[in-house]
Design an enzyme around this catalytic site. Sequence first.
Site, PDB file in Angstrom:
ATOM      1  N   HIS A 255      22.605 -59.193  12.376  1.00  0.00           N
ATOM      2  CA  HIS A 255      21.644 -58.114  12.156  1.00  0.00           C
ATOM      3  C   HIS A 255      21.821 -57.578  10.751  1.00  0.00           C
ATOM      4  O   HIS A 255      22.939 -57.518  10.246  1.00  0.00           O
ATOM      5  CB  HIS A 255      21.871 -56.981  13.167  1.00  0.00           C
ATOM      6  CG  HIS A 255      20.696 -56.059  13.276  1.00  0.00           C
ATOM      7  ND1 HIS A 255      20.537 -54.982  12.444  1.00  0.00           N
ATOM      8  CD2 HIS A 255      19.627 -56.086  14.094  1.00  0.00           C
ATOM      9  CE1 HIS A 255      19.399 -54.378  12.767  1.00  0.00           C
ATOM     10  NE2 HIS A 255      18.829 -55.024  13.756  1.00  0.00           N
TER      11      HIS A 255
ATOM     12  N   GLU B  48      18.002 -58.905  20.758  1.00  0.00           N
ATOM     13  CA  GLU B  48      17.124 -59.961  21.259  1.00  0.00           C
ATOM     14  C   GLU B  48      17.816 -60.863  22.279  1.00  0.00           C
ATOM     15  O   GLU B  48      17.170 -61.449  23.136  1.00  0.00           O
ATOM     16  CB  GLU B  48      16.624 -60.840  20.095  1.00  0.00           C
ATOM     17  CG  GLU B  48      16.001 -60.084  18.960  1.00  0.00           C
ATOM     18  CD  GLU B  48      14.639 -59.516  19.305  1.00  0.00           C
ATOM     19  OE1 GLU B  48      14.229 -59.635  20.473  1.00  0.00           O
ATOM     20  OE2 GLU B  48      14.003 -58.965  18.409  1.00  0.00           O
TER      21      GLU B  48
HETATM   22  C1  LIG Z   1      18.769 -60.918  11.771  1.00  0.00           C
HETATM   23  C2  LIG Z   1      19.020 -61.691  10.479  1.00  0.00           C
HETATM   24  C3  LIG Z   1      17.665 -62.207   9.928  1.00  0.00           C
HETATM   25  C4  LIG Z   1      19.674 -60.768   9.455  1.00  0.00           C
HETATM   26  O1  LIG Z   1      19.783 -61.514   8.308  1.00  0.00           O
HETATM   27  P1  LIG Z   1      20.361 -60.982   6.902  1.00  0.00           P
HETATM   28  O2  LIG Z   1      20.790 -59.576   6.990  1.00  0.00           O
HETATM   29  O3  LIG Z   1      19.365 -61.360   5.870  1.00  0.00           O
HETATM   30  O4  LIG Z   1      21.675 -61.840   6.801  1.00  0.00           O
HETATM   31  P2  LIG Z   1      21.885 -63.082   5.847  1.00  0.00           P
HETATM   32  O5  LIG Z   1      20.720 -64.020   6.002  1.00  0.00           O
HETATM   33  O6  LIG Z   1      22.181 -62.549   4.485  1.00  0.00           O
HETATM   34  O7  LIG Z   1      23.165 -63.741   6.498  1.00  0.00           O
HETATM   35  C5  LIG Z   1      24.502 -63.532   6.067  1.00  0.00           C
HETATM   36  C6  LIG Z   1      25.307 -64.769   6.412  1.00  0.00           C
HETATM   37  O8  LIG Z   1      25.434 -64.845   7.847  1.00  0.00           O
HETATM   38  C7  LIG Z   1      24.834 -66.044   8.333  1.00  0.00           C
HETATM   39  N1  LIG Z   1      24.093 -65.709   9.531  1.00  0.00           N
HETATM   40  C8  LIG Z   1      23.355 -64.590   9.758  1.00  0.00           C
HETATM   41  N2  LIG Z   1      22.839 -64.637  10.999  1.00  0.00           N
HETATM   42  C9  LIG Z   1      23.259 -65.801  11.545  1.00  0.00           C
HETATM   43  C10 LIG Z   1      23.047 -66.391  12.798  1.00  0.00           C
HETATM   44  N3  LIG Z   1      22.304 -65.814  13.730  1.00  0.00           N
HETATM   45  N4  LIG Z   1      23.613 -67.593  13.048  1.00  0.00           N
HETATM   46  C11 LIG Z   1      24.374 -68.187  12.111  1.00  0.00           C
HETATM   47  N5  LIG Z   1      24.620 -67.655  10.902  1.00  0.00           N
HETATM   48  C12 LIG Z   1      24.063 -66.475  10.613  1.00  0.00           C
HETATM   49  C13 LIG Z   1      23.915 -66.517   7.228  1.00  0.00           C
HETATM   50  O9  LIG Z   1      23.726 -67.913   7.284  1.00  0.00           O
HETATM   51  C14 LIG Z   1      24.659 -66.079   5.987  1.00  0.00           C
HETATM   52  O10 LIG Z   1      25.669 -67.000   5.757  1.00  0.00           O
HETATM   53  P3  LIG Z   1      26.163 -67.326   4.230  1.00  0.00           P
HETATM   54  O11 LIG Z   1      26.833 -66.068   3.773  1.00  0.00           O
HETATM   55  O12 LIG Z   1      27.086 -68.483   4.398  1.00  0.00           O
HETATM   56  O13 LIG Z   1      24.925 -67.655   3.447  1.00  0.00           O
HETATM   57  C15 LIG Z   1      19.947 -62.900  10.736  1.00  0.00           C
HETATM   58  O14 LIG Z   1      21.187 -62.444  11.246  1.00  0.00           O
HETATM   59  C16 LIG Z   1      19.323 -63.944  11.641  1.00  0.00           C
HETATM   60  O15 LIG Z   1      18.597 -64.820  11.152  1.00  0.00           O
HETATM   61  N6  LIG Z   1      19.613 -63.875  12.991  1.00  0.00           N
HETATM   62  C17 LIG Z   1      18.972 -64.790  13.917  1.00  0.00           C
HETATM   63  C18 LIG Z   1      17.577 -64.297  14.267  1.00  0.00           C
HETATM   64  C19 LIG Z   1      17.591 -63.086  15.176  1.00  0.00           C
HETATM   65  O16 LIG Z   1      18.331 -63.029  16.154  1.00  0.00           O
HETATM   66  N7  LIG Z   1      16.726 -62.112  14.848  1.00  0.00           N
HETATM   67  C20 LIG Z   1      16.576 -60.899  15.638  1.00  0.00           C
HETATM   68  C21 LIG Z   1      17.065 -59.697  14.875  1.00  0.00           C
HETATM   69  S1  LIG Z   1      17.112 -58.251  15.878  1.00  0.00           S
END
Ligand SMILES: CC(C)(COP(=O)(O)OP(=O)(O)OC[C@H]1O[C@@H](n2cnc3c(N)ncnc32)[C@H](O)[C@@H]1OP(=O)(O)O)[C@@H](O)C(=O)NCCC(=O)NCCS
Length: 369
Positions: free
Chosen positions: A252, A307
Amino acid sequence: MAQTNGLEGVVAAETELSLVDGEKGELVYRGYVAQDLAKSRSFEEVAYLLWYGRLPDPAETARLVDAFKARRQLPDRVRTLIDSLPADHDMMSVLRTALSALASPRPWPPARDDAAHYAALIPEIIAFRQARLQGREPLRSDPTLSHVANYLYLLTGQKPADEHVRALEAYLILTMEHGMNASTFAARVVTSTQSDMASALTAALGAMKGPLHGGAPSGVIDMLEQIGSPESAEAWLRKKLSADHRLMGFGHRVYKTNDPRARALRDIVAQMADKDAWFHLATHVEETAVRLLEEYKPGRRLYTNVEYWAATILRAVEIPKSLYTATFSLSRTVGWTAHILEQAENNRLIRPQSVYVGALPQGAAKATE
Ligand SMILES: CC(C)(COP(=O)(O)OP(=O)(O)OC[C@H]1O[C@@H](n2cnc3c(N)ncnc32)[C@H](O)[C@@H]1OP(=O)(O)O)[C@@H](O)C(=O)NCCC(=O)NCCS
């Protein structure tokens, strides 16, 4: 460049609607802990709290319940429009188009009545379209049922079990509002131009549709179905993480500890009488995923988000997977409209800047050398 990437940490508004504390794992709506509201209040009461700034007394609740009921009829022209959309249009696209068509000329600024108008009609749109897809006659809303019970009734044709209504209502309350998330930000940006509520909601729905925002729960069900049994979980998850795939339902932008909504929903599923092997599977996959995320992504603090358990609740109350994001939108419409009203109350055009990092005209480039 990294500083502007995703606007992380940028404050875009002051709000009295909700506090999302990502370090402590707390969610507060106008001074009330969201989990407490989900346990003790109805959808209508919490909508009132967000729109009016305080919890309603019984007479005010009754008036809002009636206001929802009075608005439950979709105009014929919107039904015709929905019928004209191709069958492969996903439910979020249908919702976006139908909601846009529900707009009628309204003066600025938007009013609370408009908020109730759109919130009352979202379930009607979803249920109407779903009935058509299933080749059955859409049902008329039942005037004896609350907003949430009526939604389940419209989808199934049966008076829903109390346990299902309470579980779904808790989910909908817990997801009603969540600070400056992507769809809410979109709604506020549109409102800041003095555009109307329907346009702001349409923008919000467009943002909500994406898999990184509201599209995750169906991805969770896909994942659990593919894993199939607890014994297969670790190998399946390792394969995905080794290929640098994201696990849906984890991570998140704000919560760097357990998402309080995920825990509250997990507790609700745990208390449901008809929980099955699925609950066991979901619990096992959650534990394994959190452990492996720490191994593959050390220090990123990736935990279960709302979620993940939302998917399990929606499955338990027999809402089809194709309706998950639309059902989430049904609750978030309350938060969006509350933000629209708040933005309009103290409006200034939202207009940030960008940093130009492209090529300069040759003369200018020379001039800077
Ligand atoms: C929610 C979300 C978009 C937040 O993303 P964000 O704040 O932009 O986080 P980042 O994309 O910067 O991720 C940070 C790191 O964690 C990893 N990461 C984040 N969520 C991850 C997940 N669900 N599974 C695997 N790795 C994940 C990223 O690959 C990144 O790795 P890196 O540092 O090696 O590049 C992200 O956690 C995600 O895609 N989750 C899955 C989708 C989901 O469940 N969405 C509902 C949200 S309520």
